[in-house]
Design a protein around this motif. Sequence first.
Motif, short mmCIF file in Angstrom:
data_model
loop_
_atom_site.label_atom_id
_atom_site.label_comp_id
_atom_site.label_asym_id
_atom_site.label_seq_id
_atom_site.Cartn_x
_atom_site.Cartn_y
_atom_site.Cartn_z
N TYR A 102 3.82 9.63 -6.28
CA TYR A 102 4.68 10.81 -6.16
C TYR A 102 5.83 10.76 -7.17
O TYR A 102 6.22 11.79 -7.74
CB TYR A 102 5.23 10.94 -4.74
N LEU A 103 6.37 9.56 -7.41
CA LEU A 103 7.42 9.44 -8.43
C LEU A 103 6.88 9.81 -9.80
O LEU A 103 7.55 10.50 -10.58
CB LEU A 103 7.99 8.02 -8.46
N LEU B 116 10.33 -2.85 -11.80
CA LEU B 116 9.84 -2.08 -12.95
C LEU B 116 8.75 -1.05 -12.61
O LEU B 116 8.75 0.04 -13.20
CB LEU B 116 9.36 -3.02 -14.04
N PRO B 117 7.82 -1.35 -11.70
CA PRO B 117 6.82 -0.31 -11.39
C PRO B 117 7.45 1.00 -10.94
O PRO B 117 7.00 2.08 -11.33
CB PRO B 117 5.98 -0.95 -10.29
N ALA B 118 8.50 0.91 -10.12
CA ALA B 118 9.17 2.13 -9.65
C ALA B 118 9.95 2.78 -10.78
O ALA B 118 9.96 4.01 -10.92
CB ALA B 118 10.09 1.81 -8.48
N PHE B 119 10.62 1.97 -11.60
CA PHE B 119 11.39 2.51 -12.71
C PHE B 119 10.49 3.26 -13.68
O PHE B 119 10.80 4.39 -14.09
CB PHE B 119 12.13 1.39 -13.45
N TYR B 120 9.38 2.66 -14.05
CA TYR B 120 8.48 3.31 -15.01
C TYR B 120 7.77 4.51 -14.39
O TYR B 120 7.43 5.46 -15.10
CB TYR B 120 7.47 2.31 -15.56
N ALA B 121 7.58 4.48 -13.07
CA ALA B 121 6.97 5.63 -12.40
C ALA B 121 7.88 6.84 -12.48
O ALA B 121 7.45 7.95 -12.83
CB ALA B 121 6.65 5.29 -10.95
N ASN C 54 8.11 13.87 -7.93
CA ASN C 54 8.39 14.32 -6.56
C ASN C 54 9.01 13.18 -5.74
O ASN C 54 8.36 12.58 -4.89
CB ASN C 54 7.10 14.81 -5.89
N PRO C 55 10.29 12.86 -5.99
CA PRO C 55 10.93 11.77 -5.26
C PRO C 55 11.14 12.07 -3.78
O PRO C 55 11.25 11.15 -2.96
CB PRO C 55 12.28 11.61 -5.97
N GLU C 56 11.16 13.35 -3.42
CA GLU C 56 11.37 13.71 -2.02
C GLU C 56 10.20 13.23 -1.16
O GLU C 56 10.39 12.62 -0.10
CB GLU C 56 11.56 15.22 -1.90
N LYS C 57 8.98 13.49 -1.63
CA LYS C 57 7.81 13.01 -0.88
C LYS C 57 7.71 11.49 -0.91
O LYS C 57 7.32 10.86 0.07
CB LYS C 57 6.54 13.64 -1.46
N ALA C 58 8.08 10.90 -2.05
CA ALA C 58 8.07 9.44 -2.14
C ALA C 58 9.04 8.85 -1.12
O ALA C 58 8.73 7.83 -0.50
CB ALA C 58 8.46 9.01 -3.56
N HIS C 59 10.18 9.50 -0.95
CA HIS C 59 11.20 9.02 -0.02
C HIS C 59 10.67 9.02 1.42
O HIS C 59 10.95 8.08 2.19
CB HIS C 59 12.45 9.90 -0.12
N ARG C 60 9.93 10.03 1.78
CA ARG C 60 9.38 10.11 3.14
C ARG C 60 8.46 8.93 3.42
O ARG C 60 8.45 8.36 4.52
CB ARG C 60 8.63 11.41 3.33
N LYS D 185 0.83 -1.21 0.00
CA LYS D 185 0.00 0.00 0.00
C LYS D 185 0.86 1.26 0.00
O LYS D 185 0.60 2.22 -0.74
CB LYS D 185 -0.93 -0.01 1.22
N GLY D 186 1.91 1.25 0.84
CA GLY D 186 2.79 2.42 0.91
C GLY D 186 3.54 2.65 -0.39
O GLY D 186 3.73 3.79 -0.82
N LEU D 187 3.98 1.56 -1.02
CA LEU D 187 4.69 1.67 -2.28
C LEU D 187 3.82 2.29 -3.36
O LEU D 187 4.26 3.13 -4.15
CB LEU D 187 5.19 0.30 -2.74
N LYS D 188 2.56 1.87 -3.42
CA LYS D 188 1.64 2.43 -4.41
C LYS D 188 1.52 3.94 -4.24
O LYS D 188 1.51 4.69 -5.22
CB LYS D 188 0.27 1.78 -4.29
#
Length: 310
Positions: A15-16, A89-94, A20-26, A7-10
Amino acid sequence: MNIQTEKGLKEALVYLESGNPEKAHRIIDTLFDSDLESPELMYTTQICTFWTGPIRNLSNMEDPYERGESLLNEWKLFVPHMSKFGEYLPAFYAIQKGIFTLALDNYLKLFDQPVASKIKAEIYRKAGMCYKKLGSFENACRCLTEANNLNPLQAPILAELADCFSLCGDDKRSKVMFREAFFVAPDQIDTDFLDSGLIRSLIDQVKEKNYHGRLLNEWIPVFGILCGIFSIKRVMTSQEIAKLKQDIYSMEMEYKNPSSDSEVLIPRLLNSYFWLIDQYVMLQNMEAQVNEILLKIKVLDINIYSLYIK
């Protein structure tokens, strides 16, 4: 991956996608407490770490073109960097969607600015490249066609247009344009942004021959012919044939110089010889001229000669 991590990854991926990788990182940081060993989290956090700085730095750039260029240059560093961390891949494509959307937004701001045709063509090329990475092939072809109209027969534009045609399923048209692009100026083509299976398979074959860096581009058209990928030929004008012969003569003279850059000259000569043979064959009754060029190929590189006459 547990339910909380999923759920958190989704949420982080959204954000990615918005750049906005900064918010994704949080968000990712809070998930490690319950799923410390998750490879998906590790991969995604590497993405966030890489992109947070470059995206922050965009605020220091006033020129939209500079911002777009900065993002594309960082992307070229990012792809090989991430190969060290496995694959999710989901993160890469995001993040791909996020980065190329940001870059595209900046290039689009420049469309109506009064600039020279060559500069406008480059803006349209970069916008087309971004559209292509975002899967919007119709818009990509439209931008790249406009770039070609503004500054015709430029290798980087032709290569991107060929790539786009292949991604749209038009391999015949793609092969013609790829061959043309790698004949005009192979050293000007940025293969990092070419995505179609047609050209990627050829690039991989050339890399397997241990050609990398600047030599990779020089050998792509040679093996494109030998592998049958650059198989569609066109008839040159008499002026083009005359120029091709002059270029060949100049390269042959340069090759005789012990201080010449023979590593580059050999594949360039081979590709030029292939083009000249095609013209002689299409003109017919030119067997003696064909045999003369074949002998030059044999002397230059016996292995390539053997593959070519098979």
